[in-house]
Design a protein around this motif. Sequence first.
Motif, short mmCIF file in Angstrom:
data_model
loop_
_atom_site.label_atom_id
_atom_site.label_comp_id
_atom_site.label_asym_id
_atom_site.label_seq_id
_atom_site.Cartn_x
_atom_site.Cartn_y
_atom_site.Cartn_z
N LEU A 75 -59.71 8.97 4.73
CA LEU A 75 -58.87 10.17 4.73
C LEU A 75 -59.58 11.25 3.95
O LEU A 75 -60.03 11.03 2.82
N TRP A 76 -59.70 12.44 4.54
CA TRP A 76 -60.35 13.56 3.87
C TRP A 76 -59.29 14.41 3.18
O TRP A 76 -59.35 14.65 1.99
N ASP A 77 -58.31 14.89 3.96
CA ASP A 77 -57.24 15.69 3.36
C ASP A 77 -56.07 15.81 4.31
O ASP A 77 -56.16 15.45 5.48
N VAL A 78 -54.97 16.31 3.78
CA VAL A 78 -53.76 16.61 4.55
C VAL A 78 -53.30 17.99 4.11
O VAL A 78 -53.19 18.25 2.92
N LYS A 79 -53.03 18.86 5.10
CA LYS A 79 -52.58 20.21 4.77
C LYS A 79 -51.35 20.55 5.59
O LYS A 79 -51.38 20.35 6.80
N PRO A 80 -50.31 21.08 5.01
CA PRO A 80 -50.06 21.07 3.57
C PRO A 80 -49.61 19.67 3.14
O PRO A 80 -48.91 18.97 3.87
N ILE A 81 -50.01 19.27 1.98
CA ILE A 81 -49.76 17.91 1.51
C ILE A 81 -48.27 17.62 1.38
O ILE A 81 -47.81 16.52 1.67
N ARG A 82 -47.47 18.60 0.99
CA ARG A 82 -46.04 18.35 0.76
C ARG A 82 -45.28 18.07 2.05
O ARG A 82 -44.21 17.49 2.03
N GLN A 83 -45.82 18.47 3.19
CA GLN A 83 -45.15 18.22 4.47
C GLN A 83 -45.85 17.12 5.26
O GLN A 83 -45.50 16.87 6.41
N GLY A 84 -46.82 16.46 4.64
CA GLY A 84 -47.59 15.45 5.34
C GLY A 84 -46.82 14.16 5.56
O GLY A 84 -45.72 13.97 5.04
N PRO A 85 -47.42 13.27 6.32
CA PRO A 85 -46.78 11.98 6.61
C PRO A 85 -46.88 11.05 5.40
O PRO A 85 -47.58 11.33 4.42
N SER A 86 -46.23 9.91 5.51
CA SER A 86 -46.26 8.92 4.43
C SER A 86 -47.66 8.33 4.30
O SER A 86 -48.47 8.36 5.24
N ALA A 87 -47.92 7.77 3.14
CA ALA A 87 -49.22 7.12 2.91
C ALA A 87 -49.42 5.96 3.88
O ALA A 87 -50.54 5.73 4.34
N SER A 88 -48.36 5.25 4.21
CA SER A 88 -48.51 4.11 5.13
C SER A 88 -48.87 4.59 6.54
O SER A 88 -49.67 3.95 7.22
N LEU A 89 -48.31 5.72 6.99
CA LEU A 89 -48.68 6.24 8.30
C LEU A 89 -50.12 6.74 8.30
O LEU A 89 -50.87 6.51 9.26
N LEU A 90 -50.53 7.38 7.24
CA LEU A 90 -51.92 7.82 7.14
C LEU A 90 -52.87 6.63 7.20
O LEU A 90 -53.92 6.69 7.86
N GLU A 91 -52.51 5.54 6.54
CA GLU A 91 -53.34 4.33 6.60
C GLU A 91 -53.36 3.75 8.01
O GLU A 91 -54.41 3.28 8.46
N GLU A 92 -52.25 3.80 8.72
CA GLU A 92 -52.24 3.36 10.11
C GLU A 92 -53.23 4.18 10.95
O GLU A 92 -53.99 3.63 11.74
N PHE A 93 -53.19 5.51 10.76
CA PHE A 93 -54.12 6.37 11.49
C PHE A 93 -55.56 5.99 11.16
O PHE A 93 -56.41 5.90 12.05
#
Length: 142
Positions: free
Chosen positions: A46-64
């Motif tokens: 994972l490089w980044d999420v913008k904007p972070i406050r509206q991003g998905p959950s950590a578990s969904l990011l790990e799935e991606f």
Amino acid sequence: MKICSHRGYVVSIFTRNEHCPPHVHVGNERWDARFQFSFWHNGVALWDVKPIRQGPSASLLEEFRQVIEQPANLRMARQRWWLSRHSVCVEHQHWDPYREQVVSPSVFRRNTFEIVWARYVPWRDRTELQLVGHALPLEIEL
């Protein structure tokens, strides 16, 4: 260019105004996550999420991340990045043969070699690095 999809989200490489390092995008109208990949190892981060406050959950990011890291998807990402950019984003960096990794020339390490040019060979899923002082390119099987 589409790489794959997961849970209704499309993982893609943008073809306009992109830049190194190699990465893919996934998101929706509220957020965009970028994941870096490499042409010399098979990890995805994972490089980044913008904007972070509206991003998905950590578990969904790990799935991606895990979906992108699957061999067929990672190969597709590399192929599409290469076709759109014609770069593996390691030129003028250094190769550390003992750690088998690309390192920045600003971080001094003994016994590293400057990368003169690099290319990806899509049909073989291989990266070739031409190193200073070497007659033949280093071939990295992915």
